[in-house]
Motif scaffolding. Structure first.
Motif, short mmCIF file in Angstrom:
data_model
loop_
_atom_site.label_atom_id
_atom_site.label_comp_id
_atom_site.label_asym_id
_atom_site.label_seq_id
_atom_site.Cartn_x
_atom_site.Cartn_y
_atom_site.Cartn_z
N GLU A 1 0.82 -1.21 0.00
CA GLU A 1 0.00 0.00 0.00
C GLU A 1 0.86 1.27 0.00
O GLU A 1 0.58 2.22 -0.74
N VAL B 1 0.51 -2.93 -9.60
CA VAL B 1 -0.80 -3.46 -9.21
C VAL B 1 -0.95 -4.90 -9.68
O VAL B 1 -1.45 -5.76 -8.95
N ASN C 1 -4.09 -4.47 -0.30
CA ASN C 1 -5.36 -4.26 0.41
C ASN C 1 -5.90 -2.87 0.05
O ASN C 1 -5.42 -1.86 0.57
N TRP C 2 -6.91 -2.84 -0.81
CA TRP C 2 -7.42 -1.56 -1.30
C TRP C 2 -8.14 -0.77 -0.21
O TRP C 2 -8.10 0.47 -0.20
N GLU C 3 -8.77 -1.47 0.72
CA GLU C 3 -9.45 -0.77 1.82
C GLU C 3 -8.43 -0.03 2.69
O GLU C 3 -8.63 1.14 3.05
N LEU D 1 -5.46 0.88 1.71
CA LEU D 1 -4.85 1.92 0.89
C LEU D 1 -5.70 3.20 0.88
O LEU D 1 -5.18 4.30 1.04
#
Length: 256
Positions: free
Chosen positions: A204, A234, A242-244, A246
């Motif tokens: 991230e 990516v 973990n996009w949340e 990030l």
């Protein structure tokens, strides 16, 4: 063409004139993505559709970039070897990590220099080690002043053309969107660079750094190359990213 998936088909490439190829290669050179372009064309088995002159130019540019990256890799080996003797950890940033651990081979990513980060307390000693290895800063500096106003020392250069930018943070400390480097160190991950154990930013943190570096810090002057980095990173990170986390971190840093 730069994407590992999809892109122009054979009919499109066959329709390009010699002038089109001249313009394309001129643009790719300006954007510093010729090795990547040539790699993707070969990867998609489209090299036979490239005119001989354009093919020769791309092969030459790719070979020269691979040789330069090997030289930079050798210089990084020397630095890491000395740092290991004194147990000084190092985080690789941006290009050196992209070339070493993200792209399919280290010759794809064009680099001006190698960006690395050490802890604030190791900054002065690491600079001295660079001096012992033949590097000289582009101008005089004060470590105390740098720690208050900048996130890295002046660029260090060597007669063979190698350049290293020595960071202690990824954002200047005197801004409302700075970040505590201790947090970056706490989340850093192991990586192999130049045959040595080193560290890289967390998935991230590195993606955020790639984004803020090309957008806010340099106003997109590096063109397409950082976008290739972001796309490749990516893809390489996959589900480990973990996009949340990030998004929440971007918001907390005012990087949204």
């Amino acid at each position: 063409c730069l994407s590992s998936k999809g892109g122009p088909d054979a009919d499109f490439l066959s329709s390009l004139t010699s002038d089109d190829w001249d313009h394309l290669l001129g643009y790719a050179s300006m954007q510093r993505i010729v090795p990547m372009l040539w790699h993707r064309l070969k990867q998609k088995d489209l090299r036979s559709l490239v005119p001989e002159t354009a093919r020769d130019l791309m092969e030459k540019a790719s070979r020269q970039n691979a040789m330069r990256n090997l030289m930079l890799n050798g210089e990084m080996h020397l630095l890491l070897k000395e740092l290991e003797k004194e147990a000084i950890p190092l985080i690789g940033l941006k290009g050196i990590v992209m070339a070493s651990a993200v792209y399919e081979n280290p010759g794809l990513r064009e680099m001006n220099d190698s960006d690395v980060m050490v802890r604030p307390g190791h900054l002065e000693r690491t600079a001295a080690i660079l001096g012992d290895l033949g590097y000289r800063p582009t101008h005089d500096y004060s470590v105390d002043l740098v720690l208050k106003t900048e996130h890295h020392l002046p660029r260090f250069m060597k007669k063979n053309g190698a350049q290293i930018e020595l960071h202690w943070n990824i954002i200047r400390p005197d801004t409302p969107w700075s970040i505590d480097p201790d947090e970056l160190w706490a989340r850093a991950m192991p990586v192999r660079i130049a045959g040595h154990d080193a560290l890289m930013l967390s998935w991230e943190d590195m993606l955020l750094h790639l984004c803020v570096h090309t957008s806010y810090m340099h106003r997109f002057v590096f063109g397409l190359r950082p976008f290739c980095d972001i796309a490749a990173f990516v893809d390489q990170a996959g589900p480990a990213l973990n996009w949340e986390i990030l998004v929440k971190r971007a918001e907390s840093l005012n990087w949204g």
